[in-house]
Structures are given as C-alpha cells and as structure tokens.
Design a protein around this motif. Structure first.
Motif, PDB file in Angstrom:
ATOM      1  N   ALA A   1       0.808  -1.236   0.000  1.00 38.20           N
ATOM      2  CA  ALA A   1       0.000   0.000   0.000  1.00 38.20           C
ATOM      3  C   ALA A   1       0.834   1.275   0.000  1.00 38.20           C
ATOM      4  CB  ALA A   1      -0.989   0.024   1.165  1.00 38.20           C
ATOM      5  N   VAL A   2       1.681   1.457   1.006  1.00 42.59           N
ATOM      6  CA  VAL A   2       2.482   2.676   1.107  1.00 42.59           C
ATOM      7  C   VAL A   2       3.958   2.296   1.043  1.00 42.59           C
ATOM      8  CG1 VAL A   2       3.023   4.715   2.477  1.00 42.59           C
ATOM      9  CG2 VAL A   2       0.703   3.764   2.525  1.00 42.59           C
ATOM     10  N   TYR A   3       4.599   2.667  -0.057  1.00 41.08           N
ATOM     11  CA  TYR A   3       6.008   2.309  -0.256  1.00 41.08           C
ATOM     12  C   TYR A   3       6.849   3.537   0.099  1.00 41.08           C
ATOM     13  CZ  TYR A   3       3.840  -1.676  -2.430  1.00 41.08           C
ATOM     14  OH  TYR A   3       3.071  -2.797  -2.647  1.00 41.08           O
ATOM     15  N   HIS A   4       7.084   3.671   1.391  1.00 40.66           N
ATOM     16  CA  HIS A   4       7.631   4.884   1.982  1.00 40.66           C
ATOM     17  C   HIS A   4       9.147   4.927   1.817  1.00 40.66           C
ATOM     18  CE1 HIS A   4       8.347   7.638   5.534  1.00 40.66           C
ATOM     19  NE2 HIS A   4       7.339   8.228   4.940  1.00 40.66           N
ATOM     20  N   GLY A   5       9.671   6.026   1.332  1.00 40.97           N
ATOM     21  CA  GLY A   5      11.112   6.154   1.145  1.00 40.97           C
ATOM     22  C   GLY A   5      11.786   7.033   2.172  1.00 40.97           C
ATOM     23  N   GLY A   6      11.050   7.444   3.205  1.00 41.47           N
ATOM     24  CA  GLY A   6      11.643   8.277   4.244  1.00 41.47           C
ATOM     25  C   GLY A   6      11.112   9.699   4.207  1.00 41.47           C
ATOM     26  N   ASP A   7      11.085  10.344   5.354  1.00 44.25           N
ATOM     27  CA  ASP A   7      10.529  11.699   5.473  1.00 44.25           C
ATOM     28  C   ASP A   7      11.309  12.722   4.652  1.00 44.25           C
ATOM     29  OD1 ASP A   7       8.576  10.758   7.168  1.00 44.25           O
ATOM     30  OD2 ASP A   7       9.691  11.226   8.992  1.00 44.25           O
TER      31      ASP A   7
ATOM     32  N   THR B   1       7.525  -3.673   3.345  1.00 44.44           N
ATOM     33  CA  THR B   1       7.984  -2.338   2.956  1.00 44.44           C
ATOM     34  C   THR B   1       9.007  -1.883   3.995  1.00 44.44           C
ATOM     35  OG1 THR B   1       6.216  -1.291   4.215  1.00 44.44           O
ATOM     36  CG2 THR B   1       5.763  -1.775   1.895  1.00 44.44           C
ATOM     37  N   LEU B   2       9.636  -0.733   3.762  1.00 45.55           N
ATOM     38  CA  LEU B   2      10.620  -0.239   4.729  1.00 45.55           C
ATOM     39  C   LEU B   2      10.031  -0.047   6.130  1.00 45.55           C
ATOM     40  CD1 LEU B   2      12.862   2.273   2.714  1.00 45.55           C
ATOM     41  CD2 LEU B   2      13.534   0.091   3.730  1.00 45.55           C
ATOM     42  N   PRO B   3       8.796   0.481   6.279  1.00 50.44           N
ATOM     43  CA  PRO B   3       8.239   0.571   7.633  1.00 50.44           C
ATOM     44  C   PRO B   3       8.083  -0.794   8.314  1.00 50.44           C
ATOM     45  CG  PRO B   3       7.069   2.061   6.170  1.00 50.44           C
ATOM     46  CD  PRO B   3       7.957   1.212   5.297  1.00 50.44           C
ATOM     47  N   ILE B   4       7.750  -1.845   7.530  1.00 50.29           N
ATOM     48  CA  ILE B   4       7.582  -3.178   8.121  1.00 50.29           C
ATOM     49  C   ILE B   4       8.919  -3.753   8.567  1.00 50.29           C
ATOM     50  CG2 ILE B   4       6.897  -5.576   7.606  1.00 50.29           C
ATOM     51  CD1 ILE B   4       4.647  -4.532   5.931  1.00 50.29           C
TER      52      ILE B   4
END
Length: 565
Positions: A147-153, A492-495
C-alpha cells in the motif's frame, strides 16, 4: 404478316411461365447454396474453436470447464429465483451498509457545494490537517502490508519541493515545459538500463502499473492485427497474474486464457501455456514476482516458448520494481527475468512502489521502438490539429514526473541496493520464522519459494480468514487471498522495523485460534476447520459460491460507497 411464322399464344404463355419458373428455381438454388455456405462457414468456425479448445485444455480440461460453466449458470438462475433473490439482496444491503458505516464517517461537516466565498489559507490548512489525521490504519508504524512504499521523510520533503516547482506543468506541451520532457525521457532511460535493455529499446511513463499493463496488451494486440491480421486476439495469463491483464482483455477485446500455477512451485505451468498457443495468440505473460504469492514465474522457459512460437512475452515487474533488478547485488538468490532473455519483448515496472516515487508513476518498457509505437494514438485529421499521445492520458501531471525523477536521482543505485537488502532480508526472516517456529509451522505453510518482498501463507487446519481477522484486531492490515485461501504480507521499509512484532502477534493469534478450536470440540460443536473451496472472502460476507454475481454486487456497492460524500 405473310411469310412470318408466329408462336401460338398458349405456347408463348407456357414458355414465359417456364422461363419465370426456371429463374425462380435458379434463385432458390442460389439462396440454398448461400445458406449452405453460411452454415458451412459457421460449422467450420465452431469446429475450429472446438479443436483449439480440446488442444488447449485437453478432453478432461474441456469437460471440467463445461461443468464449471453449467454449474455457474444454474447457480445464477437459482440466485435470481423469487424469494432467493430478495434474501440475497437483503444480505448484500446489510453487508454494504456495514461497509459504509466503516468507510463513511459520521459526525463530521460535509461540504457538498462550493463555498459562497473562498476560504482563507489558514482555514484550508486547518481542514487539511483534520483530514490528514482522520482515524486510519497506522501505515507509518509498519502495520500495513504494501500500500504505502515509503522512502523516508526527507525524500517526501524533497518530492514536495519538486511538486511546487512543476505544479502547472503538463507533458502534452513539451515546448512549454521542456524540463518535464527531459526528466520523463531520463526516467525511461534509467529504468531501461536497470532491466538490461538492448540498444534500440524504448519505453513510456504511465500513471501506474495497471496502465502499463494495459499499454503492453494494446501494443501486442495492434502488432498482431497489423502484422498478422489477427481479429480475434487471445493472450495466455497465469491465474496468479495481475488482474489488470483481465481488465485489458475486457477493454480491448482480448480473450484471456488462464493457466494453473500448481503447488508446490506456484509458477505458471509451462506445458499448459504451450498447448493453449494458437494462431490467435498475441501475448504470453509472466510475473516477476506475482502479487498473490510473491513467486517469480519460470520466465526463462516462457522466453524460449515465445521465441519458438514467435509471440511477444510481457513480464510484469510492477511489484518487483526496484527490488528484482538488485537482488543479486544485494546478495540474494535470483532468476533471469529481464531483457537478457531474448523472448522478453516488454516489461512493466512501477517506479511508485519500491522506487519510492509518488503514487501515479510507472513505466512500460519495450525491446524495440516499433513495439512502443503500437500503443500510440495519433489522429492526423482532427479539426483541432494533429493530435498524438503516447498512452491513455492526454494531459498528465508534470509534477508527478518531477517527483519521480527526484526520487530516482536522490536514492540512486546504492540506495536501492540498500533498501533491497533490508526489505528482502526482512521478508526472508518472516518466511523462515513461519517455516521454523514450532508455534507456527504446525499450522501455517509458506506458499512456494518467494524470492522478493511478498510472503504468502495458508493454514493447514485453521480458518486462515479467522487468522487475518484476528491480526486485524491487533492493528495489522494484511492481504486476504483466495483460490487457495491464504494471506500475505508485502514487506515495505516501515515493516522492516517491526517484522518481529508481526511474528509475535501471529504466534499469539495462532494460539488463540487453536484454543477456540479446542473449546468448540469440548462443547461438542466440532472443529471449525480449515477454510476450504473458492472463497471470495470479501469482508467476510461472500462464501464459497459457484456463481460470483453476489460478489460482484458487493464489490459494486463498495465502489459506490467510495463516492458517498
């Protein structure tokens, strides 16, 4: 007149009648002949279809398909029977109402018409903050699969800055926005290089994986029509292939043949693909990896088959995106799947997944520029001028292209290798825990040999959908699968930061479900047991149904709910 013989009137009338009768008989014969030709062509057409069906599915497979079709149609008639229909409609309404109560919040101010006077900037900002903080599953904490493929703030901040510089940019006007044209061309070039494209390869950017898949299917259809005159196109798709291929079939009139992906490998069955190929086949499909189970199909075998039969092969790397090209460099097992295989003619890759670009970004890559040109739309005689567009959209948001280019340039190859190492590493730890943890391995089974970021598992004795519901109660948003019943986690990175918590909660859930089973048995109710059959599992409402019309109604109700203000 003297010296002139004349035919008696009676004979002359008789001759006229016979002549007319002969014409009538000749016309009747011609009509009969025409009917016979039409019937013969009709018979020939359906005989050919029958032969192709038998060749592709075999005698047993054809029988099974016929049985399923008849069973589905009969069950559809049953669902429409008086009494049954009203009961079904009642249950569907109850399910949709329950869904609506979850998705459409109450006790909030609704804005259904334009404000008489525009809001101040401060008022807009305040409302945006309220909307952003509405109660939702905490993807930020790593509790959401995919769902959310987060690359960092910091990357998001940089993307936002890029948006601001190109808010009004539109690639349909490359002379007005030359910077966007340059960035888009460079994005395509960079992704082509990642997939080892040969000299002369080409590509386009799209709005997402679905559009990339649609374009690849359209290109294959147009190629077959232009070069071979195919008017009844067909494509061969693993049953685990993304459903966007089925959408393409519906949109573009391409018949879809589904191929089984049997255990234990869960890869497309290559002999079945080979048997289904015929003169109408325009495209073969493989996934690297597929969405349901995270399995990479045997692309090497598909490539050999595509070359031998001279048919395009599309590899769907939308989910694998910026992971599969870097598996080897990150130290993981991999398989050949890209343009190094001569039979691969097109690849779809989502930059907005593990490329960490903003949502609304993907690419469709082709071995040659000619293949790309088959997806173009060009209208040379429109009164508004010559119109040409590379894909479905006309106007497109240049800001998204800027955000994508910013992401690729900011992360770079080293960054993507690092993220691959973290994400795939965490996925392997999850799979190993399910296989080796004594609390889990007696009841759960990992499906196939996942090499990338998705780990799918089913239950040997428990109801896997009960497991999914129990994990949801602990805050996890995992993906429910069907045929066979299973659930998966797309890392994903958060997981990566919370995978041990995921396993810990899964252990607790399994123990809880086993205890429920024991209680049922003690109470004499019997074990609820493993989820069986073709379960739709759409929010726990649709059961095992031969005819999916009820599921369609539920899904339609879900889509309607999305637009309730």
């Amino acid at each position: 007149m003297p010296g002139t013989s004349r035919m008696p009137v009676s004979l002359r009338n008789s001759f006229t009648v016979k002549k007319a009768s002969s014409k009538s008989q000749l016309l009747s014969l011609n009509i009969d002949l025409f009917r016979n030709i039409i019937f013969f062509l009709f018979l020939l057409r359906w005989t050919r279809k029958g032969i192709l069906k038998l060749k592709g599915r075999g005698l047993f497979g054809t029988f099974v398909d016929a049985y399923i079709s008849i069973r589905r149609d009969l069950y559809g008639l049953f669902l429409r029977a008086p009494g049954v229909r009203s009961q079904v409609q009642k249950q569907v309404k109850e399910a949709v109402d329950k869904l609506q109560s979850k998705l459409v919040p109450t006790g909030v101010t609704r804005y259904l018409t334009l404000p008489k006077e525009g809001w101040s900037e401060e008022t807009v900002r305040k409302e945006l903050e309220t909307l952003a903080n509405m109660d939702h599953t905490r993807w930020e904490d790593g509790y959401v699969s995919g769902a959310v493929y987060h690359g960092g703030d910091s990357l998001i901040a940089l993307q936002t800055e890029a948006f601001g510089k190109f808010t009004v940019a539109n690639p349909i006007h490359p002379d007005v926005f030359p910077g966007v044209r340059k960035m888009e061309a460079e994005i395509v070039s960079m992704v082509l290089a990642m997939f080892n494209a040969p000299v002369g390869a080409a590509g386009v950017t799209t709005s997402g994986g679905t559009e990339s898949i649609l374009m690849a299917c359209l290109s294959a259809r147009q190629k077959a029509f232009t070069e071979r005159g195919v008017t009844e196109p067909e494509m061969i798709l693993p049953e685990t292939g993304h459903t966007a291929f089925r959408k393409a079939g519906s949109y573009f009139g391409i018949k879809v043949h589904l191929v089984a992906c049997p255990a234990p490998s869960y890869q497309a069955h290559i002999p079945s693909v080979s048997r289904l190929i015929n003169s109408n086949t325009v495209l073969l499909v493989g996934s690297a990896p597929n969405f349901p189970h995270g399995i990479i199909d045997d692309i090497s075998s598909l490539s050999k088959l595509a070359l031998k039969r001279k048919i395009p092969l599309h590899v769907d790397c939308c989910l694998g995106s910026f992971l599969v090209p870097f598996l080897e460099k990150a130290g993981f097992e991999t398989e050949l799947f890209d343009f190094r295989l001569k039979g691969v003619t097109s690849i779809s890759c989502d930059t907005h997944k593990y490329g960490f670009a903003p949502k609304g970004n993907s690419t469709c890559l082709y071995r040659t520029e000619l293949l790309r040109s088959y997806q173009y739309f060009i209208s040379p005689d429109w009164s508004g001028g010559v119109y040409a567009s590379p894909s479905v959209a006309g106007s497109r948001p240049g800001a998204l292209i800027a955000g994508c280019w910013t992401s690729l340039m900011s992360v770079g190859e080293t960054g993507y290798i690092s993220s691959c190492h973290q994400i795939v590493g965490a996925a392997k730890k999850i799979a190993d825990a399910i296989r080796e943890n004594p609390t889990l391995n007696n009841d759960l089974e990992v499906m196939g040999n996942p090499l990338v970021s998705v780990v799918a598992f089913t239950a040997r004795n428990l109801n896997i959908y009960d497991v999914a519901d129990a994990m949801a109660e602990k805050g996890w948003h995992l993906n429910a699968l069907q045929t066979p019943p299973a659930i998966h986690v797309a890392v994903t990175l958060p997981i990566v930061k919370v995978w041990e918590k995921l396993i810990g909660d899964l252990e607790a859930v399994i123990e809880g479900e086993k205890e429920k089973e024991r209680v049922r048995i003690v109470e004499g109710k019997g074990a609820k047991g493993k989820a069986m059959g073709d379960s739709a599992a759409l929010y726990g409402v649709a059961g095992s149904l031969p005819n999916k019309s009820v599921v369609v109604e539920l899904a339609s109700g879900f889509l309607d709910t999305l637009y309730k203000a």
